[in-house]
Scaffold this motif. Structure first.
Motif, PDB file in Angstrom:
ATOM      1  N   CYS A 187       2.018   2.434  44.139  1.00  0.00           N
ATOM      2  CA  CYS A 187       3.268   2.808  44.797  1.00  0.00           C
ATOM      3  C   CYS A 187       3.798   4.132  44.248  1.00  0.00           C
ATOM      4  N   SER A 188       4.118   5.047  45.158  1.00  0.00           N
ATOM      5  CA  SER A 188       4.677   6.353  44.789  1.00  0.00           C
ATOM      6  C   SER A 188       5.987   6.569  45.528  1.00  0.00           C
ATOM      7  N   SER A 189       6.897   7.309  44.911  1.00  0.00           N
ATOM      8  CA  SER A 189       8.188   7.595  45.534  1.00  0.00           C
ATOM      9  C   SER A 189       8.131   8.891  46.332  1.00  0.00           C
ATOM     10  N   GLN A 192       8.281  11.863  43.992  1.00  0.00           N
ATOM     11  CA  GLN A 192       6.986  12.129  43.362  1.00  0.00           C
ATOM     12  C   GLN A 192       6.056  12.859  44.323  1.00  0.00           C
ATOM     13  N   LEU A 193       6.044  12.440  45.585  1.00  0.00           N
ATOM     14  CA  LEU A 193       5.166  13.077  46.568  1.00  0.00           C
ATOM     15  C   LEU A 193       5.582  14.524  46.820  1.00  0.00           C
ATOM     16  N   SER A 196       4.651  16.574  43.868  1.00  0.00           N
ATOM     17  CA  SER A 196       3.205  16.743  43.809  1.00  0.00           C
ATOM     18  C   SER A 196       2.744  17.855  44.733  1.00  0.00           C
ATOM     19  N   THR A 221      -5.803  10.037  47.962  1.00  0.00           N
ATOM     20  CA  THR A 221      -4.704  10.797  47.368  1.00  0.00           C
ATOM     21  C   THR A 221      -5.002  12.286  47.283  1.00  0.00           C
ATOM     22  N   ASN A 225      -2.221  14.998  48.646  1.00  0.00           N
ATOM     23  CA  ASN A 225      -1.594  15.947  47.726  1.00  0.00           C
ATOM     24  C   ASN A 225      -2.022  17.390  47.964  1.00  0.00           C
ATOM     25  N   SER A 318      -5.244   7.788  41.617  1.00  0.00           N
ATOM     26  CA  SER A 318      -4.123   7.446  42.486  1.00  0.00           C
ATOM     27  C   SER A 318      -2.868   7.120  41.699  1.00  0.00           C
ATOM     28  N   GLU A 319      -3.022   6.582  40.491  1.00  0.00           N
ATOM     29  CA  GLU A 319      -1.870   6.178  39.687  1.00  0.00           C
ATOM     30  C   GLU A 319      -1.058   7.342  39.129  1.00  0.00           C
ATOM     31  N   ILE A 321       0.362  10.839  40.302  1.00  0.00           N
ATOM     32  CA  ILE A 321       0.515  11.400  41.643  1.00  0.00           C
ATOM     33  C   ILE A 321      -0.020  12.823  41.789  1.00  0.00           C
ATOM     34  N   MET A 376       2.861   6.812  38.635  1.00  0.00           N
ATOM     35  CA  MET A 376       3.296   5.942  39.730  1.00  0.00           C
ATOM     36  C   MET A 376       4.458   5.026  39.330  1.00  0.00           C
TER      37      MET A 376
END
Length: 524
Positions: A187-189, A192-193, A196, A221, A225, A318-319, A321, A376
């Protein structure tokens, strides 16, 4: 080290305001400027809202990169839905498990043709059907379906757009290393995205003048990204080829004068092996990141030389970001080809425990651990986001490496891949490095084979280069000259080709399984 409190949609809006008429997305027969792209996203967002999606809705996206799919990703971010990126290579029971463990409420598909492809994939080993916009899969999955092709007219949505929390879950990804028996949902916020995207654009020194060729699957990912988010952050143009075949990729690079190509090593290696690759066809390329799988120093230098671009190494998962490490374009080829670069900005890193001798001298490899705002939010388990860091905030990546005096990270492999021979730890990557520079070898993988006396012994699996003559005695001689006796593989196997995952990585589990079956089966 704090994140800028901004959603992906807010980040894109800033770019639209700066570069409204610059090309945002281009494909075979069309192009959206940034203002047109923003308009398409808004129309699609209103369409999603009119269908019942809203803040917090779990929406699974099953698609390859395409104009509508990219717009859908940003539209879902705009309304605050949680985007679940499904692996398009999965079948029946695997799709069912991903939909179940992510609590998907909607499945979003491109159009009728793609919907039928999805239904056929679902039916592999399962009962599946569409009925009035609903997917029925197996005994437990009932989700609503949305076809992007039907969101053609802007709905009369008079209510204001939702205002998503930038710190809420915005995206779910399934870790590429897990099997269908035990999925991990990262799970990413939104914050964070967005961060990134800006960070990857800065890593590649990306500007509004750049043209980015998308040669990665959308469920990875790496694609989100380095292609979607980085382009949107910088105001660059994202090029969307209709497939990821090397011929298509090369044609699009040449036709659209792409300046950036980011990919896994197998994509680059396939591209440079093409007989129709000529310097003038890739003369526009200037930069790109190679990641997702191991790339030997020799392969790195060959790729950079043949494509005439500045290649950046990086370690990602993936963990984390924005990735774990990255090198700078200004670094020398020696540094970029032999290391993974430094820990990324906004990330604190360390190497601890699991000490494994690497080659001569006192160099020790330990586990790479990181902490910071780009780690993450956690794994999604039973309807909750569960933290995966230790009590001090460190994420244990499972990757092994060592850090040199300049702060650059050298990769040593995965903890789970360590071969333990009679109590001695052996890194597969050290064995592979001995052969990676041999022109007669296309690729190689070292794996562990069960042994009654030592517990486990190393085996080297080799794919010879085209037309190359290579004997077991030659391989053994080369390794005996450079490795301690206990590290020299007991077994040497030759393959015509290796199995690969759908993201372009060598499927190490299958290689190991084939090796063990071949050796233990013949021994019995």
């Amino acid at each position: 080290m704090n994140l800028r409190q901004q959603t992906v949609s807010q980040m894109l809006s800033e770019t639209v305001a700066k570069y409204p008429q610059r090309p945002a997305v281009r494909w075979a027969d069309g192009c959206w400027s940034y203002v047109e792209f923003d308009r398409e996203i808004t129309k699609m967002a209103k369409g999603f809202l009119s269908l019942g999606l809203t803040i917090g809705s779990h929406a699974a996206l099953w698609t390859e990169p395409s104009p509508r799919a990219v717009a859908a990703f940003f539209a879902l971010q705009r309304i605050g839905a949680v985007v679940i990126l499904l692996n398009t290579c999965l079948k029946g029971g695997e799709i069912e498990k991903q939909l179940t463990c992510s609590d998907a409420e909607y499945v979003i598909l491109e159009g009728e043709e793609k919907a039928q492809s999805f239904l056929e994939a679902c039916r592999s080993g399962r009962e599946a059907s569409f009925a009035e916009g609903e997917l029925c899969l197996g005994q437990t999955v009932r989700v609503k379906t949305v076809l992007l092709s039907r969101l053609t007219d802007e709905p009369a949505w008079a209510q204001p757009m939702p205002a998503p929390d930038p710190n809420a879950v915005a995206m779910m990804l399934f870790t590429s290393g897990t099997t269908s028996a035990n999925y991990k949902v990262v799970c990413s916020s939104g914050a964070q995205l967005a961060s990134s995207g800006r960070m990857k654009a800065d890593d590649m020194r990306m500007t509004e003048e750049d043209v980015v060729c998308c040669a990665l699957p959308m469920f990875h990912t790496f694609c989100i990204n380095c292609n979607l988010l980085a382009s949107a952050a910088a105001g660059a143009c994202l090029i969307l080829p209709p497939d990821r075949h090397s011929e298509t990729t090369l044609t699009y690079i040449e036709t659209y004068r792409c300046t950036i190509l980011t990919a896994v090593p197998s994509v680059y290696l396939t591209l440079i092996a093409r007989p129709d690759l000529r310097p003038e066809r890739v003369a526009s390329l200037r930069c790109g990141i190679v990641g997702g799988a191991y790339c030997s120093p020799e392969q790195f230098r060959t790729i950079e030389g043949k494509l005439g671009m500045t290649l950046l190494p990086g370690l990602g998962q993936s963990e984390v970001i924005a990735g774990v490490t990255i090198a700078s374009p200004e670094e020398s080829l020696e540094v970029r080809s032999n290391t993974l670069g430094h820990f990324v900005d906004r990330l604190e890193g360390r190497i601890v425990g699991h000490e494994v001798p690497m080659g001569e001298g006192d160099t020790q490899a330990g586990e790479i651990q990181v902490r910071g705002p780009m780690v993450m939010l956690g794994y999604y388990e039973n309807g909750k986001v569960v933290s995966a860091v230790d009590e001090d905030g460190w994420l244990h990546t499972g990757d092994l490496g060592w850090q040199d005096a300049a702060g650059n990270i050298h990769y040593a492999g995965r903890i789970k891949d360590i071969i333990i021979r009679g109590g001695e730890n052996i890194m597969p990557s050290e064995i592979e490095a001995v052969l990676s520079g041999d022109a007669r070898i296309s690729c190689c993988k070292a794996v562990g084979i069960p042994d009654d006396h030592y517990g486990e012994v190393p085996c080297i699996c080799i794919v010879p280069g085209s037309g190359a003559a290579l004997s077991e005695a030659q391989v053994r001689s080369a390794m005996c000259q450079r490795l301690a006796a206990f590290k020299v593989p007991k077994f040497i196997l030759f393959f015509s080709k290796f199995p690969y995952t759908n993201t372009g990585k060598i499927n190490c589990k299958k290689v190991a399984a084939i090796a063990r079956q071949t050796i233990l089966g013949s021994a019995q």
